[in-house]
Design a protein around this motif. Structure first.
Motif, PDB file in Angstrom:
ATOM      1  N   LEU A  71       0.822  -1.206   0.000  1.00 20.08           N
ATOM      2  CA  LEU A  71       0.000   0.000   0.000  1.00 20.08           C
ATOM      3  C   LEU A  71       0.862   1.263   0.000  1.00 20.08           C
ATOM      4  O   LEU A  71       0.535   2.247  -0.668  1.00 20.08           O
ATOM      5  CB  LEU A  71      -0.928  -0.001   1.213  1.00 20.08           C
ATOM      6  N   THR A  72       1.969   1.229   0.750  1.00 17.50           N
ATOM      7  CA  THR A  72       2.891   2.375   0.745  1.00 17.50           C
ATOM      8  C   THR A  72       3.417   2.612  -0.665  1.00 17.50           C
ATOM      9  O   THR A  72       3.460   3.757  -1.150  1.00 17.50           O
ATOM     10  CB  THR A  72       4.062   2.138   1.703  1.00 17.50           C
ATOM     11  N   LEU A  73       3.819   1.537  -1.330  1.00 11.19           N
ATOM     12  CA  LEU A  73       4.318   1.655  -2.696  1.00 11.19           C
ATOM     13  C   LEU A  73       3.221   2.164  -3.622  1.00 11.19           C
ATOM     14  O   LEU A  73       3.472   3.024  -4.482  1.00 11.19           O
ATOM     15  CB  LEU A  73       4.848   0.310  -3.178  1.00 11.19           C
ATOM     16  N   ALA A  74       2.001   1.664  -3.476  1.00 12.29           N
ATOM     17  CA  ALA A  74       0.896   2.107  -4.334  1.00 12.29           C
ATOM     18  C   ALA A  74       0.669   3.609  -4.191  1.00 12.29           C
ATOM     19  O   ALA A  74       0.442   4.312  -5.184  1.00 12.29           O
ATOM     20  CB  ALA A  74      -0.383   1.345  -3.992  1.00 12.29           C
ATOM     21  N   GLY A  75       0.750   4.113  -2.954  1.00 15.14           N
ATOM     22  CA  GLY A  75       0.588   5.548  -2.741  1.00 15.14           C
ATOM     23  C   GLY A  75       1.683   6.361  -3.419  1.00 15.14           C
ATOM     24  O   GLY A  75       1.424   7.400  -4.027  1.00 15.14           O
ATOM     25  N   LYS A  76       2.935   5.883  -3.317  1.00 14.74           N
ATOM     26  CA  LYS A  76       4.048   6.586  -3.971  1.00 14.74           C
ATOM     27  C   LYS A  76       3.925   6.530  -5.486  1.00 14.74           C
ATOM     28  O   LYS A  76       4.258   7.496  -6.182  1.00 14.74           O
ATOM     29  CB  LYS A  76       5.380   5.963  -3.537  1.00 14.74           C
ATOM     30  N   LEU A  77       3.431   5.407  -5.993  1.00 12.58           N
ATOM     31  CA  LEU A  77       3.254   5.284  -7.437  1.00 12.58           C
ATOM     32  C   LEU A  77       2.229   6.302  -7.941  1.00 12.58           C
ATOM     33  O   LEU A  77       2.413   6.901  -9.013  1.00 12.58           O
ATOM     34  CB  LEU A  77       2.790   3.866  -7.792  1.00 12.58           C
ATOM     35  N   LEU A  78       1.170   6.502  -7.190  1.00 12.08           N
ATOM     36  CA  LEU A  78       0.170   7.486  -7.594  1.00 12.08           C
ATOM     37  C   LEU A  78       0.791   8.872  -7.711  1.00 12.08           C
ATOM     38  O   LEU A  78       0.505   9.618  -8.656  1.00 12.08           O
ATOM     39  CB  LEU A  78      -0.989   7.498  -6.602  1.00 12.08           C
ATOM     40  N   GLN A  79       1.663   9.225  -6.771  1.00 12.94           N
ATOM     41  CA  GLN A  79       2.343  10.513  -6.851  1.00 12.94           C
ATOM     42  C   GLN A  79       3.222  10.585  -8.099  1.00 12.94           C
ATOM     43  O   GLN A  79       3.294  11.623  -8.760  1.00 12.94           O
ATOM     44  CB  GLN A  79       3.180  10.752  -5.602  1.00 12.94           C
ATOM     45  N   MET A  80       3.907   9.478  -8.414  1.00 10.41           N
ATOM     46  CA  MET A  80       4.728   9.446  -9.621  1.00 10.41           C
ATOM     47  C   MET A  80       3.874   9.664 -10.867  1.00 10.41           C
ATOM     48  O   MET A  80       4.350  10.189 -11.879  1.00 10.41           O
ATOM     49  CB  MET A  80       5.459   8.113  -9.739  1.00 10.41           C
ATOM     50  N   GLY A  81       2.612   9.251 -10.808  1.00  9.38           N
ATOM     51  CA  GLY A  81       1.694   9.430 -11.920  1.00  9.38           C
ATOM     52  C   GLY A  81       0.948  10.743 -11.863  1.00  9.38           C
ATOM     53  O   GLY A  81      -0.051  10.921 -12.560  1.00  9.38           O
ATOM     54  N   ASN A  82       1.417  11.676 -10.989  1.00 10.57           N
ATOM     55  CA  ASN A  82       0.828  13.011 -10.843  1.00 10.57           C
ATOM     56  C   ASN A  82      -0.565  12.994 -10.220  1.00 10.57           C
ATOM     57  O   ASN A  82      -1.365  13.897 -10.460  1.00 10.57           O
ATOM     58  CB  ASN A  82       0.792  13.752 -12.192  1.00 10.57           C
ATOM     59  N   VAL A  83      -0.841  11.976  -9.424  1.00  9.23           N
ATOM     60  CA  VAL A  83      -2.075  11.957  -8.636  1.00  9.23           C
ATOM     61  C   VAL A  83      -1.706  12.382  -7.216  1.00  9.23           C
ATOM     62  O   VAL A  83      -0.930  11.696  -6.548  1.00  9.23           O
ATOM     63  CB  VAL A  83      -2.713  10.550  -8.619  1.00  9.23           C
ATOM     64  N   PRO A  84      -2.219  13.512  -6.727  1.00  9.42           N
ATOM     65  CA  PRO A  84      -1.777  14.047  -5.423  1.00  9.42           C
ATOM     66  C   PRO A  84      -2.385  13.324  -4.225  1.00  9.42           C
ATOM     67  O   PRO A  84      -3.213  13.869  -3.494  1.00  9.42           O
ATOM     68  CB  PRO A  84      -2.227  15.515  -5.494  1.00  9.42           C
ATOM     69  N   VAL A  85      -1.954  12.082  -4.014  1.00 13.99           N
ATOM     70  CA  VAL A  85      -2.349  11.297  -2.843  1.00 13.99           C
ATOM     71  C   VAL A  85      -1.134  11.254  -1.917  1.00 13.99           C
ATOM     72  O   VAL A  85      -0.170  10.549  -2.197  1.00 13.99           O
ATOM     73  CB  VAL A  85      -2.781   9.876  -3.254  1.00 13.99           C
ATOM     74  N   PHE A  86      -1.192  12.027  -0.828  1.00 14.83           N
ATOM     75  CA  PHE A  86      -0.019  12.167   0.039  1.00 14.83           C
ATOM     76  C   PHE A  86      -0.147  11.411   1.358  1.00 14.83           C
ATOM     77  O   PHE A  86       0.827  11.296   2.094  1.00 14.83           O
ATOM     78  CB  PHE A  86       0.249  13.644   0.312  1.00 14.83           C
ATOM     79  N   ASP A  87      -1.332  10.911   1.675  1.00 12.58           N
ATOM     80  CA  ASP A  87      -1.510  10.074   2.855  1.00 12.58           C
ATOM     81  C   ASP A  87      -1.419   8.620   2.428  1.00 12.58           C
ATOM     82  O   ASP A  87      -2.044   8.213   1.432  1.00 12.58           O
ATOM     83  CB  ASP A  87      -2.864  10.341   3.517  1.00 12.58           C
ATOM     84  N   CYS A  88      -0.657   7.840   3.183  1.00 14.25           N
ATOM     85  CA  CYS A  88      -0.518   6.424   2.851  1.00 14.25           C
ATOM     86  C   CYS A  88      -1.883   5.740   2.937  1.00 14.25           C
ATOM     87  O   CYS A  88      -2.635   5.958   3.894  1.00 14.25           O
ATOM     88  CB  CYS A  88       0.465   5.756   3.819  1.00 14.25           C
ATOM     89  N   PRO A  89      -2.243   4.932   1.936  1.00 11.77           N
ATOM     90  CA  PRO A  89      -3.509   4.196   2.021  1.00 11.77           C
ATOM     91  C   PRO A  89      -3.582   3.389   3.313  1.00 11.77           C
ATOM     92  O   PRO A  89      -2.589   2.791   3.739  1.00 11.77           O
ATOM     93  CB  PRO A  89      -3.462   3.286   0.792  1.00 11.77           C
TER      94      PRO A  89
END
Length: 563
Positions: A71-89
């Protein structure tokens, strides 16, 4: 009953629940997975996510630790894709799948960003599960790193960026906004609103709603921009525009060698050639620039002495300034220039591609630049000496920024402010070529090389340090407005209306709303097509006329929570 807060987490509080399955076997190497995350992706595992050997249920504990990494990785991946999700799922539940050894089913809550397809979240989680499973059993080698980066680019970043329009400044700015407690919402097309109601401001990359559309159009045309600067009494490039080589040669001879050659309509330094000193060099540079020019036109420009300095202007003031040095290596008194370049190239290759510099192995252009600077690839520069590998800094070739904010001469600051105002730009990157930024422009032949609309904000460490100041000046506080909630029948209604009146008497344009009726500060009903408290409140939060909101939760059982 009454609830009160300054502002609201109205939009960000809405989550997206996703269920997923994974396999966690006893031989799963969490330590190797952590090494991969840290070394290859610069993601460090929260100590709370470590698996405890003292747990009564070791299998569940191990599965939980593994799922949290995914889940931590998924959250970081979203940021890499320009999706502003900054709280860990956050993992909501975890349970073993009956009859399947080592298989678990989990449900997690992701922060939901409006107008971002749900498919982006599913893609991030699926890729994170695949990557973690692979990394837990793969050796950390150069080949495996490259395989990981290639898969990340092809399987995740490319498809997600097709779904989520955004620019390079978006995530750095929104990350700082999140850290400062500034609420934001995606309005669509990569445009975000920061704050609510009358305190809200809107941004697209580094641009704001205060930037002139006509000014941005002028700034994007190098010829038009230079003409406007010159007409306004500001120092601008002297150039000719050529559609064929004969006109280019005529222009170069008229200006005098050396000249600069560049496409009329490209950015990032693409197609720019400097130190063009004769006909043969001009022909090569002209053909290269014309291939990149959408219009087929090429600028032949008189070359001026000096280094490009970027003055970042925001809201009528200098936010920061940098000297844009070309890509270079720093001497240590022990290694040759060639060795220094090789060491730096290998160091960068060990980093994720998105944080690497643009340095590349020594090529012919680097050799020529090194020689022009008085060195050779076999030279051993003393400690601290900078050896350039390119003649100029550009996005294409990379470079090194040196902070100059406190050293810019006031006359140069004034010139940059005048240029931004001339183009009607609330945010602008004013590029000044000057031998010395600490000297007035009118004493050393400096020019405004470009006026940049949507200049990169947050691309480097110097720029990132100034984002909090940018947001402080851009917004009123944290952008939140008072929002108070009441509950109950007639008594609750009267309390809510009384509170609205109190806030109005304080000078606030306070709105009152239930799930079916909304009143403005003058008691006039605002007609809205919603029979839902959430939707009505959201509409008010988007309105620049609203200074405060009083909400009455009525007896409508379908009305969800808002505050």
């Amino acid at each position: 009953m009454r609830q009160s807060e300054t502002g609201t987490g109205f939009f960000q509080d809405r989550g997206l629940a996703i269920s997923f399955r994974f396999v966690s076997l006893p031989d799963l190497d969490l330590n190797r997975l952590d090494q991969w995350l840290g070394q290859a992706l610069e993601i460090h595992v929260d100590p709370e996510h470590q698996a405890s050997k003292a747990s009564e249920d070791a299998q569940r504990n191990r599965a939980t630790a593994y799922a949290r990494r995914c889940l931590t990785l998924a959250g970081k991946l979203l940021q890499m894709g320009n999706v502003p999700v900054f709280d860990c799922p956050q993992m909501r539940s975890l349970s073993p799948v009956d009859g399947r050894s080592g298989e678990w089913e989990a449900k997690a809550d992701f922060s939901k960003v409006d107008h971002v397809p749900h498919a982006c979240y599913g893609l991030a989680l699926q890729f994170a599960l695949e990557l973690c499973r692979w990394a837990a059993g793969a050796a950390i080698t150069h080949e495996n790193r490259n395989n990981l980066y290639a898969a990340l680019e092809q399987k995740f970043k490319v498809p997600v960026k097709r779904m989520v329009p955004s620019g390079k400044s978006t995530i750095p700015v929104l990350r700082v906004a999140h850290q400062l407690g500034i609420p934001f919402i995606h309005l669509g097309s990569g445009i975000y609103q920061l704050g609510w109601g009358s305190k809200a401001r809107r941004m697209d990359r580094s641009t704001t709603e205060l930037d002139s559309a006509m000014g941005s159009k002028l700034a994007r045309n190098k010829v038009a921009a230079a003409n406007l600067l010159r007409a306004a009494g500001l120092p601008a490039p002297v150039h000719y525009v050529a559609e064929n080589f004969e006109l280019a040669l005529s222009g170069a001879r008229s200006l005098g060698w050396p000249v600069v050659v560049k496409p009329t309509d490209r950015e990032r330094g693409e197609g720019v050639a400097v130190d063009i000193a004769d006909e043969a060099m001009l022909k090569t540079a002209f053909e290269a620039a014309r291939k990149l020019s959408n219009s087929g036109q090429v600028i032949i420009e008189r070359q001026v002495q000096g280094v490009c300095h970027r003055l970042f202007i925001a809201d009528g003031r200098l936010l920061y300034a940098v000297k844009r040095l070309p890509m270079c290596v720093t001497g240590d008194g022990r290694h040759t220039v060639a060795e220094l370049v090789d060491i730096e190239v290998q160091l960068q290759l060990a980093k994720p591609p998105w944080v690497r510099s643009a340095i590349r192995p020594v090529d012919e252009l680097a050799i020529a630049t090194i020689r022009a600077a008085g060195w050779d690839i076999s030279s051993v520069p003393p400690a601290g000496a900078l050896v350039p590998l390119r003649r100029i800094e550009s996005t294409q070739w990379g470079g090194v920024d040196e902070e100059m904010t406190g050293r810019v001469h006031p006359e140069n600051v004034s010139m940059a402010l005048r240029a931004a105002e001339l183009f009607g730009l609330h945010v602008a990157g004013i590029d000044i070529i000057t031998p010395e930024i600490e000297e007035p422009w009118h004493q050393n032949g400096a020019i405004i090389n470009e006026v940049n609309f949507a200049p990169l904000l947050g691309g480097g460490e110097i720029s990132r340090r100034h984002i909090p100041v940018f947001l402080r000046d851009f917004l009123d506080g944290d952008g939140r407005i008072p929002m108070e909630g009441f509950q109950g029948g007639e008594s609750g209604l009267q309390m809510a209306l009384n509170r609205q009146q109190e806030l109005i008497e304080r000078g606030m344009r306070c709105y009152f709303t239930t799930s079916t009726r909304t009143l403005d500060a003058k008691g006039k009903e605002r007609i809205l097509p919603f029979q839902n408290l959430d939707q009505r409140t959201a509409a008010l939060l988007l309105s620049p006329e609203v200074d405060a909101i009083v909400v009455l939760r009525d007896a409508d059982p379908a009305a969800p929570e808002t505050a």
